[in-house]
Design an enzyme around this catalytic site. Sequence first.
Site, PDB file in Angstrom:
ATOM      1  N   GLN A   1       0.810  -1.217   0.000  1.00 61.36           N
ATOM      2  CA  GLN A   1       0.000   0.000   0.000  1.00 61.36           C
ATOM      3  C   GLN A   1       0.842   1.264   0.000  1.00 61.36           C
ATOM      4  O   GLN A   1       0.448   2.282  -0.583  1.00 61.36           O
ATOM      5  CB  GLN A   1      -0.949   0.010   1.202  1.00 61.36           C
TER       6      GLN A   1
ATOM      7  N   HIS B   1      -6.333   5.366  12.711  1.00 60.27           N
ATOM      8  CA  HIS B   1      -6.959   4.392  11.811  1.00 60.27           C
ATOM      9  C   HIS B   1      -6.887   2.998  12.422  1.00 60.27           C
ATOM     10  O   HIS B   1      -6.060   2.175  12.013  1.00 60.27           O
ATOM     11  CB  HIS B   1      -6.233   4.448  10.470  1.00 60.27           C
TER      12      HIS B   1
ATOM     13  N   GLY C   1      -7.439  -3.036   1.384  1.00 59.88           N
ATOM     14  CA  GLY C   1      -6.418  -3.947   0.916  1.00 59.88           C
ATOM     15  C   GLY C   1      -6.955  -4.898  -0.137  1.00 59.88           C
ATOM     16  O   GLY C   1      -8.094  -5.352  -0.057  1.00 59.88           O
TER      17      GLY C   1
END
Length: 381
Positions: free
Chosen positions: A150, A337, A369
Amino acid sequence: MRDAVVVEALRSPVGKRKGGLADTHPADLSAVVLTALAERTGLDAAIIDDVVWGCVGQVGEQTGDIARTAILSAGWPEHVPGVTIDRQCGSSQQAIHFAAAGVIAGHYEFAVAGGVESMSRVTMGLAFTLGGDPFSGDGWQSRYGATANQGVGAETVANLWNLSRNQLDEYALRSHARAAVAQDEGAFDEQIVPVYTPTGVVARDEGIRRGGTAEALATLRPAFTEDGVIHAGNSSQISDGAAALMVTTSENARQHGLTPLARVHTAVVTGSDPMIMLTGPIPATKKALKTSGLSLSDIGAFEINEAFAPVPLAWASDFDADQNKLNPLGGAIALGHPAGGSGARIATTLIHHMRNHGIKYGLQSMCEGGGQANATIFELL
């Protein structure tokens, strides 16, 4: 015709990694918001048909169907079931979708949707170390030939949308500034349930940094590529937290003397590029608007999860969105988060913001994801 309405939405404070919530077991943290949800609504937990709970790191203390262990930790009757789901960062947003769908279909009369993540206690990515690389299969390798990351995806988004480090850092500072104002003005007070720990009470979000400067952010080293623009200061924080919403029909709410806060107007999910992983909110928003029959101008507040600063900035660029409506109370860069709980945390914050400001429609979306994204439109009632 049955609908799905939210009659209460609550969350814990979001704790910093190794902060005030680090000594609280994730099942107990979940139990705090579940208990408060029953108390605030005045409902007997015995009538709950299911608890749909998001959690990403389903290992260690968060395995064994944490929805179920949370229910039992809260002291709810043994006949109340729970199911834990994983749609990565969108897990508890998907929980809202599943709960709403179950209510509309008549499978549930009352359902709880939410989620938890204790990233202090269950390290992010721990599951990857236990059984091999999920991206090492022949099918994946023949199609993509690399492991998804990511952080590298965030660098790609910044490059594709021509976002400079200065722009990303300015956005990060804005997130903290907005969150600080919201905290000081009490915008989060009604939605936050204090958590009592062995070392004291945690009643406020811990990640908000005040007085940050562009000069200070400029000293931080890139996290993923040597000459990159993504660093700790313009990325979401690793956090601990939980959130929960009570979902039922308008008719059930009326019969139990409850006033709905908002209707789940539209709920969609879509896939996106699995290597970048972060662009899904763009097609998800388009799908939500098409499904709902609404236009962007109908939406009075947008919550696009700040996994990394390029995510909301790229989204805003594609829609030419009013940035005054985008993450108006700050986002994950400032608030944190807690992955499996973030979708429900955002929904809770959005719904209360809509109530406080008379906003008819609010939209939330978050990248996930594997290259996916949920989008949800709430309608104020």
